[in-house]
Write an enzyme that holds these catalytic residues in place. Structure first.
Site, PDB file in Angstrom:
ATOM      1  N   ALA A  40       0.847  -1.196   0.000  1.00 39.59           N
ATOM      2  CA  ALA A  40       0.000   0.000   0.000  1.00 39.59           C
ATOM      3  C   ALA A  40       0.883   1.247   0.000  1.00 39.59           C
ATOM      4  O   ALA A  40       2.100   1.146  -0.099  1.00 39.59           O
ATOM      5  CB  ALA A  40      -0.907  -0.019   1.228  1.00 39.59           C
ATOM      6  N   ASN A  41       0.267   2.421   0.107  1.00 37.52           N
ATOM      7  CA  ASN A  41       1.046   3.663   0.224  1.00 37.52           C
ATOM      8  C   ASN A  41       0.304   4.635   1.132  1.00 37.52           C
ATOM      9  O   ASN A  41      -0.778   4.334   1.626  1.00 37.52           O
ATOM     10  CB  ASN A  41       1.333   4.251  -1.164  1.00 37.52           C
ATOM     11  N   HIS A  42       0.911   5.820   1.346  1.00 37.11           N
ATOM     12  CA  HIS A  42       0.393   6.729   2.377  1.00 37.11           C
ATOM     13  C   HIS A  42      -0.740   7.648   1.921  1.00 37.11           C
ATOM     14  O   HIS A  42      -1.160   8.504   2.688  1.00 37.11           O
ATOM     15  CB  HIS A  42       1.529   7.604   2.911  1.00 37.11           C
TER      16      HIS A  42
END
Ligand code: CTP
Length: 402
Positions: free
Chosen positions: A211-213
């Site tokens: 995932a990412n932020h």
């Protein structure tokens, strides 16, 4: 999200239902958005709340009678009807819906509706059986035919203890509906704007993801800004903690490939696509069907394959394409290169190393670059306002493609 209703006057008609305590919260929310709020109460509403409750919030006298010689407004309900940009009846009882449908004018709320040229919203609140009764349904239908905006009611538990359709919408949702109605004839009326939002998730196995932020806040704010200008706004959303904005379609997806399919569907009849999502560049080559167990090894190598560039794959001959560029170095050069490689009309670049802007916060500081070589540095502002700035630049392009 912060967005202002500065300069808008809302006449809030309160009728006699136990749900009228929510009208107090609504008045407060509208004041926080810098609207001017005139409250009108029917005699039955006065049995639940005092005018003082509203005056304390709106800092204006409450209109409670058709014949109040003390009122600062000479013919008060007519004046309120004239200066309103929108009249909202919250809550609207079965009796008040009937009166409005049949053109009665024997209390300040129904009289204001008869006298106003402003758009009118009614938010029904009543026992489910009263709402479902043929008489009320016919009245609601009549109101809709006359372009009165009917917001709700929702399904749920009512004051009587019964569960059914008749619950007043929550104040935050009502604010969304008020914004939709105020923006109905806006400069994006009749246009469909698709916005992607959030960080895509690439599955590794049934429990793990890459995932990412990205929080999704930027994309959601753009969609709300488009909605508020009359657009049909759609968010293709990776998982976020954000609630669906009122009046915006949210298509929820997980992976980049799923986002691509949803974008293909939604962009087929769209006027513009704004790619605020942080799309994973890579996906796992072989997603494990079962949870991968710790083996004796100290390292784990996962093979990744490249995801398609989604925005590059959308044909730009009939729709405006706006990309985002989250960069940590060489911002301008990288953003310019992405306009070319992705066939964009415009790119919104932001420096992700800035602490007060970017991921997860409510503000952003962006630079907008276009195909023609212009570079505009915008100051720190709310993400909603960034959305307004982007749309201001999209609108002239829509004309050139139409
Ligand atoms: N984008 C996309 N599909 C991808 C990757 C990115 O549509 N597979 C979009 C993003 O939503 C954004 C723009 O392309 O609007 C730029 O994204 P960014 O991550 O900054 O660029 P990349 O193309 O991924 O390049 P790099 O990671 O090398 O900076």
């Amino acid at each position: 999200m912060t967005y202002s209703l500065q300069g808008k006057t809302i006449s809030l008609g309160v009728t006699g239902s136990i749900a009228c305590y929510k009208a107090v919260d609504l008045a407060s929310k509208l004041m926080q958005l810098n609207a001017d709020v005139d409250v009108l109460m029917t005699p039955s509403a006065l049995r639940f709340l005092t005018p003082l409750t509203f005056t304390a919030i709106t800092h204006r006298p409450v209109i409670t009678s058709m014949f109040d010689p003390q009122s600062e407004l000479s013919i008060n309900h007519v004046a309120a009807a004239e200066r309103a940009d929108l009249v909202a009846v919250v809550p609207a009882t079965a009796n008040s819906l009937a009166k409005i449908a049949h053109g009665r004018a024997d209390d300040p709320v129904s009289a204001t509706i008869l006298a106003t040229r402003a758009p009118v919203l009614v938010a029904p609140a009543m026992d489910a059986n009263m709402f479902e009764s043929p008489a009320t349904q016919a009245n609601v239908e009549l109101l809709r035919q006359r372009s009165i905006y009917v917001a709700g009611p929702a399904e749920g538990r009512m004051a009587s203890g019964l569960v059914g359709r008749g619950r007043l919408l929550e104040p935050a949702e009502l604010v969304g509906h008020i914004r939709i109605l105020l923006g109905r004839a806006g400069d994006l009326a009749g246009r469909k704007i698709v916005v992607s939002a959030g960080g895509t998730r690439e599955a590794i196995d049934p429990v793990r993801v890459i995932a990412n932020h990205s929080s999704g806040k930027m994309g959601y704010a753009i969609a709300e800004a488009a909605r508020d200008r009359g657009a049909q706004a759609v968010i293709v959303s990776a998982p976020t903690a954000l609630p669906d904005p009122t009046g915006v379609k949210v298509a929820r997806i997980n992976s980049a490939l799923e986002m691509g399919h949803a974008l293909d569907r939604e962009c087929a009849d769209a006027d513009a696509v704004i790619m605020a999502a942080a799309v994973a560049d890579w996906r796992v080559a072989q997603i494990a069907e079962q949870k991968v167990k710790k083996t004796g090894a100290d390292t784990w190598t996962i093979d990744l394959v490249k995801n398609p560039d989604l925005i590059a794959g959308i044909h730009a001959d009939r729709l405006v394409k706006v990309g985002f560029a989250a960069e940590s170095e060489d911002l301008i050069d990288n953003a310019r290169a992405k306009i070319q490689s992705k066939g964009l009309h415009m790119i919104v670049a932001n420096d992700i190393t800035a602490e007060d802007a970017g991921f997860a916060v409510d503000d952003n500081r962006v630079i907008i670059l276009d195909r023609e070589g212009s570079i505009e540095r915008l100051p720190l502002m709310s993400k909603y306002d960034v959305g307004v700035e982007i749309l201001d630049r999209v609108i002239p392009l829509l004309g050139s493609l139409a």
